[in-house]
Scaffold this active site. Structure first.
Site, PDB file in Angstrom:
ATOM      1  N   PRO A   1       0.803  -1.233   0.000  1.00 34.35           N
ATOM      2  CA  PRO A   1       0.000   0.000   0.000  1.00 34.35           C
ATOM      3  C   PRO A   1       0.835   1.282   0.000  1.00 34.35           C
ATOM      4  O   PRO A   1       2.072   1.247   0.110  1.00 34.35           O
ATOM      5  CB  PRO A   1      -0.797  -0.098   1.317  1.00 34.35           C
ATOM      6  CG  PRO A   1      -0.639  -1.484   1.804  1.00 34.35           C
ATOM      7  CD  PRO A   1       0.659  -1.995   1.237  1.00 34.35           C
ATOM      8  N   GLU A   2       0.128   2.374  -0.100  1.00 35.32           N
ATOM      9  CA  GLU A   2       0.698   3.719   0.008  1.00 35.32           C
ATOM     10  C   GLU A   2       1.524   3.849   1.286  1.00 35.32           C
ATOM     11  O   GLU A   2       1.111   3.392   2.363  1.00 35.32           O
ATOM     12  CB  GLU A   2      -0.456   4.720   0.061  1.00 35.32           C
ATOM     13  CG  GLU A   2      -0.014   6.181   0.167  1.00 35.32           C
ATOM     14  CD  GLU A   2      -1.206   7.142   0.276  1.00 35.32           C
ATOM     15  OE1 GLU A   2      -2.330   6.667   0.487  1.00 35.32           O
ATOM     16  OE2 GLU A   2      -0.984   8.355   0.135  1.00 35.32           O
ATOM     17  N   ALA A   3       2.704   4.470   1.153  1.00 37.36           N
ATOM     18  CA  ALA A   3       3.525   4.842   2.309  1.00 37.36           C
ATOM     19  C   ALA A   3       3.861   3.651   3.199  1.00 37.36           C
ATOM     20  O   ALA A   3       4.142   3.815   4.385  1.00 37.36           O
ATOM     21  CB  ALA A   3       2.840   5.932   3.131  1.00 37.36           C
TER      22      ALA A   3
ATOM     23  N   GLN B   1      -3.688  -0.066   3.194  1.00 35.49           N
ATOM     24  CA  GLN B   1      -3.140  -0.454   4.492  1.00 35.49           C
ATOM     25  C   GLN B   1      -4.232  -0.993   5.416  1.00 35.49           C
ATOM     26  O   GLN B   1      -5.399  -0.592   5.342  1.00 35.49           O
ATOM     27  CB  GLN B   1      -2.478   0.746   5.168  1.00 35.49           C
ATOM     28  CG  GLN B   1      -1.163   1.148   4.522  1.00 35.49           C
ATOM     29  CD  GLN B   1      -0.198   1.784   5.506  1.00 35.49           C
ATOM     30  OE1 GLN B   1      -0.266   1.549   6.719  1.00 35.49           O
ATOM     31  NE2 GLN B   1       0.728   2.570   4.981  1.00 35.49           N
TER      32      GLN B   1
END
Lengths: 310, 310, 310, 310, 310, 310
Positions: B44-46, B217
């Protein structure tokens, strides 16, 4: 994971027209700085070669005088080159004392003088040179202009260092260039001892989100040779440049307050861990810039009047 | 002549402020994905660097706090660079497991952070980077803006891949740019776990006539360090980001339905042969466009505040 | 200071090849809508003129048939012009019922047909026309392409309205054009009754931060004339287009859920005060855009093969 | 000083869905043409990739079918690109036989098909491409529209050549564009085998004062694969496109009379010295035009939905 | 709702240099046409005023002769003006017979002659004038050029009519102008009696999707005055222009086949309902055009050498 | 030949969420300033529209709240447009009092807010607008970014004026842009009341060799409405922004010393004759620049996501 390096800031004048004496002075300060745990010692603008404040070199509009020419010749003789003996001596002093030396020098190349800063590492090497880009007022009569090829920002034990000399600090495009190269500790050797110098240093620290350390000469009339014409105009103790060395942190807080009363050496500890915190809300070449509106083009060419093509 | 590649979609949270632990987690998932025959694993993102949901970094209108600056410095320390050790470790994990890794990372360059996606090939190489173009709301305080130079669409074993992070998916002009570069498998790492996310992914698939795979996330309060101030506000098991990873085919059919209940890894098989069939009646940058009426100009320059010309 | 206007959404089919009968139907619905306090009544795509779903107009690759040409001529005869009697009748219906009418029409200009939307104000005036920019699949054989000169967004009692017809909703650059003109209530007449239509409408609402109201035909085989060849293939009650009219608010919440079971008229109340709240974190043509990277050029010229200059 | 070049005109159908077999057929004809002294061999519209006459690709108004999508995917797979292996093979055939090849192809770019003409020189190079500007009727469902950037007129051993495909010949403004570029030998690959084709070719020759050479497919049902659904509707020998290839001189005299009975290759010798004689009394873009009254603006831009600026 | 109007097509020659006699001939034909139910009667190019085929008016390169000048003066005298007696007589003939007359005339304005077509309605009014835009070859010595201000397409009982004279039919930009003005019945008075004329007329019908009706002179040597120098070169019955009047429907089908053997009048019935059917797959200024690529600018100014400004 | 104009510097806070009340306050100060002979009255950043210091608008990383959206909507409602009634009222106030007004405003365009400065002349005209280029920290959540099209420097009775808002003063490239446009009196409305503000203003004056006049808000808790949630956190008299308005001459001398204790209005007289004297030794865009090394490119385009071309 951030270190806490120390810089020694020298506030002293040259022995004018006596470069060997000046170099001895430089050695003394360097030894003291090293003993006191400094990682780098910073000397003022034109410390080696001198800043003969108050001279006019015989120029008026449309005329030069023979006396002025002779004065210049004397000044020229005290200047140094990057490869010369004086430079080698300084490199050796840095190595022997295991310290970095950053100092203002009057540099000569061919028949032109430049107001430069030489960076010596503790390995005994001249790591970088910066030549002042814009001499101010009468300086333009004795110094040439540097070009874009000498604008270093380099790694050092006190962080990434770069320099702007005296009123180069009022050149916003040059400052942005240093920010863009990642300067963390911005060194500002000068002979400017006005009250307005400290606010300027604060503002640069705030704008660049970096440490700013400035070293100013403390020059008295007696730093001229006894036989110099200027001596007769002053008492020996008369102060020609009054100092004002200072240091500021990246949030604009003053770490070293100017002392306009004496020659001396001061110490500054740098808590580099503050830099990312300070750039949280202002990164002048990152999130706090508008490259879609403003884009600075920097030409780093070595400018040579004649180019030989093989 | 079409292959049937497999993507593993990770729905997990970072170990906040502990990048080594997050990388171990990434390695575990990658090993499992490889064992199960996936060609590419999407995080996922970040994911690397973390998305500390719910923090405010001490900013209110007109003020920043020391605590907020320290929080930011801590966050800054967990960020990575494209050339750094963490990136090399991920490249090696990809190579050792003979799989592609596409993951959200918090990237640092200079003193600015970016919300990026790194693409590692099974050759152990960082093939491409995308930086989020428009952080949303409070993200604008911790992340800078990417520019047009990091909008890759590249070949991979699962087809041509590109990415849009979180609400970049609501930037129609960016999406059209990806379509124009030929994206076949559109990867959408996110931390958006609203119900409306799936309809959005369906619509992008329909509009772009491509596969859309989104990894969100699944973050619990205990993913923060024990000593973090936020821990006191939540029970350990409280869910801060509830997942919702999904996948859709080019005709808008849902291949992977969101599961909002747990951390985990899901698999999607992609029948790429459906793409030309789907573009029979809608090719958003070909027969189903009107360049005589609408023309999108895309500036792919690397935007730099300072440009050095030598 | 925001009002709470009401839209009536008609889900009905045309009386195919019988434009007067269709206009009577339109009048009935309009009267009911006005009685129930609606400010605007929305009819589906091609409501006036009809969408004879399932016809092929005798075209196969490389051939047209006489029967197909006659079918087309019959279809052509049922089409209307902006200045013609049918248009004046609709304007009068709007005025008599003090309501706005927005309806899909099959428009003719010269010898070409267009799939258009006509906007009538309660003043009895045809305020604006939009022509579909890109017919889909077989539609390309019966309808020409609109150009950039008919892409209105206009003030109305329900806010600023614009329209995208059927799969124009999958033209992201056209949507951005409407956002840029300030559309607040995005009207989407259609004949698309797939399950994927609602997610598409939700996503447009989220992306444009506007209300989206979609009206779909509910067409049965008996809406064809008794003598039409297609009648023999179907029972009278067979549903050819099953409806699915819907409405969504600017945060993606569904205000009107599709009903695929019947002809009818539905009402939607619009709380316009939600728009600035919704654009707080996403304004697709303001703070949530990157004009330095993406710039859409829109050509609004009236495209005419021949231009007369006098 | 005029030469007397020879053109070979192929009247044959593709091996549908079998591009390699079609290329072998193309090679055979090319070898024969070269042996017989032809300088250029002309193949019909869509010869490579095929014109599956009579198909409807499952489209009726408002619907596409899975079978239609699969048919399209099959058709898509047989299409070629300018840079692909099939194109290289044709370039090599031209070079090996020291002859120019001008052939209709179904070209793919991204996910859109175009009805194109490829021009190969005897140097083994793809010299130019033209994409059909306006597909007719059902063709609009399978082919996109070319733009103004592919309207070549180039030098060749048979004079300056350009092309208009099938009903592009009924686009007077395109024809004037070709005249304006100096076309001497106007090549008209087609699948139109109506009686009216020859008068059209004569009129273009008269109007443009150029040679017109038209090559039409001769397609039988057995040119479809055995397993194709269309095969059951026809006997093997049923003729789907009956030919009618022809040639006309600049004064409208027929040089090659249509033969609607068989596949084959025909030869035409071109006495280019007639051109200035024919333009004595009619030069459509010179003395026989009225630019003060009629001025045609031609936009040759490559129209791309997205333009990347770096 | 389409009517079935009738056109009478006259194939006859003028009485050269005897305009009153020619007008009597015109009256006779008109009376017959009206009796036979025609709505409009069409006469050939230059019918009033004459087409003295075979004359050279004494011009060679660099020289004119007195005899040529006298010949021209005689020809000039037979020409008419729009407001003159001859024109009024024709208007009256039209009114008396309740029929439209469209006829070629030699028109004079000032000292210049034009090859024109005059349109008289059954109301006895000169409705419109067209002047030939481009005389061919030696015609350029006796006729001036019309400008963009006389290119009418007007309503009539046989549909929208416009005209192109003789080789104006080879001016594609003028034809497109007429299409753009909506011509339904394209009238082509001519003196061209080649075999290639019919194919040209067919192609225009196909291209413009309109009816084309062409009237050609049938001129014998005896149509010159007895005393004319040309008479000595021919027998009285020698045919100088052999006719070939014809008519074609919008799908290219020949409605009136040329008869090259005699003077006479022919009738054509027009089933206008075929027009939309024919434009189903080709509308040259609507769906079958590419205004984004080709745009024709037409200047309709009345061009005057001197412009007086008040 | 230099005049001695007077500027009134207002140190006051808005009446938050009550734009009419703020405008009355503005009118009162303006009347007083005019009575006391000021030529221009300067108000602080965001004076009209307000700077609700201390709010967080409900944003934390990854979340927005309904309360935050409502807060934003309330803030949005208090913003003004350049053409709106509030702007007309200010223009009228300027005219009635024969004085220039330069004031910070919260401007709205479409659905995005900007932190702007509006310049009204004593003729009652809005002469120029500047939009803040880079909001700081949480401001990025409520304000968009201005572009290069609103960077005015205009003539006024107090000299050439331009403006930089709050931390724009830390954008060296923007400052250089203003210098380059010839700014003489640099206006710096702000809400920054740190001690470091004065040094920053001094440095800009020294660097730009211009007058710098800064107006800062003096905001108390009671400037929020009684019912505002923030009121409960503070006593009524608690100071949220403490002022610090100041002025500096081109040689860095302080003309107006900050007073952090109270709301009020201060006066500064400008001796413009000092400017050329100050630029004798430093002209930042003239003799004291190095365009061969540093060149700043400024893009003044109006950046619009969509550009309409007609």
């Amino acid at each position: 994971s951030f270190s806490m390096p120390k810089i020694a800031v020298v506030q002293a004048g040259s022995r004018l027209y006596d470069t060997p004496a000046t170099l001895s002075l430089l050695e003394n300060y360097t030894q003291d700085a090293a003993k006191n745990g400094a990682d780098l010692v910073l000397f003022p603008e034109a410390f080696v070669g001198g800043y003969p404040k108050g001279l006019d070199f015989g120029v008026v509009l449309g005329l030069r005088s023979d006396e002025g020419r002779s004065e210049y010749a004397r000044y020229f003789n005290g200047a140094i080159t990057a490869e010369g003996e004086e430079s080698k001596r300084m490199a050796k002093i840095a190595q022997e004392n295991n310290i970095w030396i950053v100092t203002g020098v009057v540099e000569k190349e061919g028949s032109t003088l430049y107001c430069s800063v030489f960076f010596y590492s503790s390995l005994g090497k001249l790591e970088a040179v910066h030549r002042k880009l814009l001499p101010t007022a009468l300086e333009r009569v004795v110094w040439g202009q540097g070009d874009g090829s000498t604008m270093p920002v380099i790694d050092s034990p006190v962080g990434k260092i770069g320099t702007a000399i005296c009123w180069e600090n009022y050149m916003p495009l040059y400052r942005v260039t240093l920010y863009s190269k990642g300067v963390e500790v911005y060194l500002a050797p000068t002979v400017d001892s006005r009250d307005e110098w400290l606010p300027t240093m604060q503002t640069i620290a705030l704008e660049g989100r970096c440490f700013v350390v400035s070293s100013c000469q403390f020059l008295r009339a007696r730093d001229f040779p006894d036989d110099h014409a200027l001596r007769s105009k002053h008492t020996d103790d008369e102060v020609l440049i009054r100092g004002g060395s200072c240091a500021v942190n990246p949030l604009g807080k003053v770490l070293l307050t100017p002392d306009f009363t004496k020659e001396g050496m001061f110490y500054v500890d740098l808590d580099l861990s503050i830099i990312p915190k300070a750039r949280f809300d202002l990164d002048p070449v990152g999130h706090y810039s508008r490259p879609d509106v403003f884009q600075l083009r920097v030409n780093e060419d070595k400018k040579s009047t004649v180019v030989f093509e093989k």
